[in-house]
Motif scaffolding. Sequence first.
Motif, PDB file in Angstrom:
ATOM      1  N   ILE A  25       0.792  -1.209  -0.053  1.00  0.00           N
ATOM      2  CA  ILE A  25       0.037   0.021   0.027  1.00  0.00           C
ATOM      3  C   ILE A  25       0.888   1.120   0.017  1.00  0.00           C
ATOM      4  CG2 ILE A  25      -1.677   1.290   1.241  1.00  0.00           C
ATOM      5  CD1 ILE A  25      -2.574  -1.308   2.309  1.00  0.00           C
ATOM      6  N   GLY A  26       2.030   1.215   0.898  1.00  0.00           N
ATOM      7  CA  GLY A  26       2.984   2.343   0.869  1.00  0.00           C
ATOM      8  C   GLY A  26       3.377   2.741  -0.578  1.00  0.00           C
ATOM      9  N   TYR A  27       3.925   1.511  -0.940  1.00  0.00           N
ATOM     10  CA  TYR A  27       4.565   1.655  -2.434  1.00  0.00           C
ATOM     11  C   TYR A  27       3.841   2.440  -3.421  1.00  0.00           C
ATOM     12  CZ  TYR A  27       6.205   0.079  -7.001  1.00  0.00           C
ATOM     13  OH  TYR A  27       6.682   0.236  -8.220  1.00  0.00           O
ATOM     14  N   HIS A  28       2.323   1.726  -3.446  1.00  0.00           N
ATOM     15  CA  HIS A  28       1.406   2.336  -4.555  1.00  0.00           C
ATOM     16  C   HIS A  28       0.935   3.721  -4.113  1.00  0.00           C
ATOM     17  CE1 HIS A  28       1.278  -1.194  -7.098  1.00  0.00           C
ATOM     18  NE2 HIS A  28       1.237  -1.778  -5.924  1.00  0.00           N
ATOM     19  N   GLN A  29       1.011   4.077  -2.925  1.00  0.00           N
ATOM     20  CA  GLN A  29       0.536   5.441  -2.524  1.00  0.00           C
ATOM     21  C   GLN A  29       1.864   6.326  -3.168  1.00  0.00           C
ATOM     22  OE1 GLN A  29      -0.210   5.448   1.491  1.00  0.00           O
ATOM     23  NE2 GLN A  29      -2.371   5.029   1.095  1.00  0.00           N
ATOM     24  N   ALA A  78       4.075  10.415  -6.956  1.00  0.00           N
ATOM     25  CA  ALA A  78       5.052  10.511  -7.901  1.00  0.00           C
ATOM     26  C   ALA A  78       4.244  11.003  -9.096  1.00  0.00           C
ATOM     27  CB  ALA A  78       5.997   9.529  -8.124  1.00  0.00           C
ATOM     28  N   GLN A  79       3.312  10.086  -9.758  1.00  0.00           N
ATOM     29  CA  GLN A  79       2.572  10.594 -10.772  1.00  0.00           C
ATOM     30  C   GLN A  79       1.798  11.660 -10.895  1.00  0.00           C
ATOM     31  OE1 GLN A  79       0.302   6.943 -11.371  1.00  0.00           O
ATOM     32  NE2 GLN A  79       1.991   5.490 -12.259  1.00  0.00           N
ATOM     33  N   GLU A  80       1.273  11.854  -9.953  1.00  0.00           N
ATOM     34  CA  GLU A  80       0.500  13.208  -9.793  1.00  0.00           C
ATOM     35  C   GLU A  80       1.437  14.592  -9.736  1.00  0.00           C
ATOM     36  OE1 GLU A  80      -2.607  16.089  -9.539  1.00  0.00           O
ATOM     37  OE2 GLU A  80      -2.488  13.829 -10.089  1.00  0.00           O
TER      38      GLU A  80
END
Length: 64
Positions: free
Chosen positions: A39-43, A48-50
Amino acid sequence: MLTLRTLLQIASSRTIPSFRSAPSRSQSGGDRLTDASRIGYHQSRTQAQEARRQWLQQQWQNRP
């Protein structure tokens, strides 16, 4: 000595209530991520994408 009488005595992904409760032998040590770290990785990846999206939008708006 332990005697195995049936396949149900051998723990596998089908006999364990949650297959994530025991690590797989096929995975290397670094591949075993807990749900919290996933979850932390994807958050952080989403953040970063945003940030990149906002930067690109600002570059596009400020182009000469």
